[in-house]
Design a protein around this motif. Structure first.
Motif, short mmCIF file in Angstrom:
data_model
loop_
_atom_site.label_atom_id
_atom_site.label_comp_id
_atom_site.label_asym_id
_atom_site.label_seq_id
_atom_site.Cartn_x
_atom_site.Cartn_y
_atom_site.Cartn_z
N ARG A 113 79.14 -1.14 30.56
CA ARG A 113 80.57 -0.89 30.39
C ARG A 113 80.87 0.61 30.46
O ARG A 113 81.80 1.06 31.11
N LYS A 114 80.05 1.41 29.78
CA LYS A 114 80.33 2.84 29.65
C LYS A 114 80.38 3.54 31.01
O LYS A 114 81.34 4.25 31.32
N ARG A 152 84.72 10.16 26.96
CA ARG A 152 83.92 9.01 27.38
C ARG A 152 82.44 9.35 27.55
O ARG A 152 81.59 8.49 27.41
N GLU A 202 83.38 -5.62 21.89
CA GLU A 202 81.94 -5.77 21.64
C GLU A 202 81.43 -4.78 20.58
O GLU A 202 80.31 -4.88 20.13
N HIS A 203 82.28 -3.83 20.20
CA HIS A 203 81.94 -2.94 19.08
C HIS A 203 82.53 -3.44 17.75
O HIS A 203 82.05 -3.06 16.69
N SER A 235 88.20 5.47 23.31
CA SER A 235 88.33 4.69 24.54
C SER A 235 89.77 4.29 24.77
O SER A 235 90.25 4.26 25.91
N THR A 264 86.66 -5.03 26.88
CA THR A 264 85.33 -5.58 26.60
C THR A 264 84.55 -4.63 25.70
O THR A 264 83.91 -5.05 24.72
N TYR A 265 84.62 -3.36 25.99
CA TYR A 265 83.88 -2.36 25.22
C TYR A 265 84.32 -2.34 23.76
O TYR A 265 83.50 -2.34 22.84
N GLU A 278 76.75 2.96 24.74
CA GLU A 278 76.94 1.70 25.45
C GLU A 278 77.31 0.60 24.48
O GLU A 278 77.00 0.65 23.29
N SER A 279 78.01 -0.41 25.00
CA SER A 279 78.39 -1.57 24.19
C SER A 279 77.14 -2.24 23.60
O SER A 279 76.17 -2.48 24.32
N GLY A 313 87.06 -3.16 31.31
CA GLY A 313 86.00 -2.38 30.69
C GLY A 313 86.37 -1.93 29.29
O GLY A 313 85.57 -2.04 28.35
N TYR A 347 82.95 -9.01 31.73
CA TYR A 347 83.74 -7.96 32.38
C TYR A 347 84.37 -8.51 33.66
O TYR A 347 85.57 -8.36 33.92
#
Length: 561
Positions: free
Chosen positions: A91-92, A213, A150-151, A26, A146-147, A218-219, A143, A495
């Motif tokens: 997000r994705k 991508r 959150e991982h 990402s 955040t992504y 997804e997150s 995005g 987001y």
């Protein structure tokens, strides 16, 4: 802050190899987006000739810069549009859309016919493509940050999101390298058609980014909210219609992002502008030095992001702001920009000291030359004199004259009377302008003011050291900021809420920095006076952030309120 300060499920499981791969991927995609965005800024002078050739040379460049600025101005609107989508559908899928818009717009710039081919349609289409780029970038950063956050494991959010923070610098670096290589390969054809190559090959970057991508999942935080049926039905309403969230948005803007933005733009854009436009270092040398400084400084994003996991985001960022403020201050022993003049153009430094210039003016006819649209006309003898002196990188002091005084410039022992262009025909104004500029330049030459920096006198190691220090300040304020912003807001509106202050801060406070700083220089007469804009903004952020922001490194980003 709005989230619970207990460390929850985000710390339970360490990051797997697959998750790490997704996060790096990402970041790589975001590098490509910044590459696309900065190509335009780096090639603004050539684009002016290609798409605004119906105007005179000066106006063409101004409108080319205006088109560049348009991409910054619309970024907050992209944050609203794509932030809302990111909180509603995920997000994705949202930043799959942003990468396609950005990449396609950049490729189309590369194949767009110029003004000579299709007339006024060329600049109109160009500006539309720039607006699309700005909208896409407005949705991209929130995005990606955040992504990644959150991982990431809770104890490493600063470290992992700092990879996102490297992307803007890496994208700028990549765009400079591609331009330099293309210029070398195409030679004199670069300004004819070679400039299109960096834009066209971006379609390859688009393909790689899109492939990467599409492989991402997804997150987990968003997926958890979706499975529990707790997604926000109105992210915009919750973010900006409820005071408990809106006040955090406002604090994020003025207590965090505004100061970060001006330090970022001073260290990477204004430094280049100062080198080329004020110190008159040739563009090739200045670009090489900036590129090397970016290369050397980029690992510090990771260093300070990791450090923020241990000692806190706030301390690292506020310290970066403080150091920047202290060393931006002009005319002090530690002033980085005064020292840049000393090491990059010592003849200019000597001339300003030995042959100071003054302008005697009627203060009533002098205006503040803030001209973000490039459409204002400055016609008084005071404004014209100040513009010409500023464009020649000549510091001066103003002396108040009697009412009705025609501005007079004194350089050493030579005095030159300015003129007013009010009521003059176009040809008369042009003739007066040419003569006045020649007289000023002749006087400056006689007083020892150089027209350009002497390559043999540039102390490149010291200039590189100073530029690298500026980049390190950028890494201090920017490295931890993604994690900080993510941790300030709950998952359901994250987001949307973090994207708007980020893009107002960087798009407006940062994006307008060159225009405002140039206006300050023209108004005051000192080549360093433009630094007061980033100094004041950074100082306001330092005070607000220090007093009103809390530390967030231990918050549970899975919290819902």
């Amino acid at each position: 802050m709005t989230a619970s300060t207990s460390v929850g499920s985000g710390k339970a499981a360490p990051m797997t190899a697959e998750e790490r791969k997704v996060i790096i991927a990402s970041s790589l995609g975001t590098v490509f987006e910044w590459y696309d965005f900065y190509l335009y800024g780096s090639l603004a002078a050539i684009i002016a000739k290609q798409f605004f050739s119906g105007l005179d040379e000066g106006s063409a460049f101004i409108f080319a810069l205006l088109a560049f600025a348009a991409g910054f101005i619309v970024r907050p609107f992209g944050a609203l549009v794509f932030g809302r989508l990111g909180d509603l559908i995920g997000r994705k899928y949202t930043f799959l859309v942003t990468i396609v818009i950005m990449g396609a717009s950049t490729f189309l710039v590369g194949i767009l016919p110029n003004y000579a081919s299709i007339g006024v349609a060329a600049p109109v289409i160009l500006i539309i493509l720039r607006l699309l780029q700005g909208l896409a970038l407005g949705g991209e950063y929130g995005g990606a940050a955040t992504y990644v956050a959150e991982h990431a494991p809770a104890s490493k959010r600063g470290a992992y999101t700092s990879w996102i923070q490297t992307t803007a610098t890496a994208g700028l670096f990549l765009s400079l390298i591609v331009i330099l290589i293309t210029r070398e390969v195409t030679g004199p054809n670069f300004e004819v058609w070679g400039w299109r190559v960096p834009f066209v090959i971006s379609v390859l970057l688009l393909g790689v980014s899109l492939y990467i991508r599409l492989q991402m999942s997804e997150s987990p935080a968003f997926q958890k909210m979706k499975n529990e049926g707790k997604l926000s039905k109105s992210p915009l309403g919750e973010s900006f219609g409820q005071w408990k969230n809106l006040k955090i948005v406002i604090l994020a803007l003025f207590g965090l992002v505004a100061g970060q933005a001006v330090v970022w733009y001073t260290g990477q854009f204004y430094a280049l502008f100062f080198m080329t436009q004020v110190l008159k270092v040739d563009a090739y040398t200045a670009n090489i030095l900036i590129a090397v400084a970016l290369f050397v400084g980029t690992p510090f994003f990771l260093l300070f992001g990791t450090l923020s996991d241990k000692i806190g985001r706030k301390l690292v960022i506020m310290l970066g702001l403080l150091l920047a403020i202290i060393t931006y201050l002009p005319n002090t022993p530690v002033s980085i920009f005064n020292n840049l003049t000393h090491y990059a153009n010592p003849k200019l430094e000597s001339a300003m000291a030995n042959a100071p210039a003054t302008i005697t003016v009627d203060p009533a006819e002098c205006t503040f030359q803030f001209n973000p649209t490039g459409t204002a006309k400055f016609t008084s003898s005071c404004d014209i004199a100040k513009q010409v002196m500023a464009s020649n990188s000549a510091s001066y002091s103003s002396v108040a004259g009697a009412a009705g005084t025609v501005a007079k410039v004194k350089i050493g022992e030579t005095e030159i009377e300015s003129y007013s262009s009010k009521g003059l025909s176009k040809d008369e104004a042009k003739a007066k302008d040419t003569a006045f500029k020649k007289d000023i330049r002749d006087a400056l030459n006689a007083a020892g003011y150089p027209t350009k920096a002497d390559p043999a006198e540039i102390n490149k190691p010291m200039v590189l050291l100073l530029l690298t220090i500026l980049v390190i300040y950028v890494t201090m304020v920017y490295g931890p900021i993604a994690a900080y912003l993510v941790e300030m807001f709950p998952t359901r509106i994250r987001y949307t809420s973090m994207s708007l202050p980020y893009h107002i801060g960087n798009g407006w406070f940062g994006g307008l920095l060159p225009t405002i700083s140039f206006a300050l220089v023209a108004q005051n007469g000192n080549i360093y006076h433009g630094l007061w804009y980033p100094i004041v903004v950074a100082a306001v952020t330092l005070v607000i952030g220090s007093l009103f922001l809390g530390e967030t490194k231990d918050v549970d980003i899975y919290a819902n309120d």
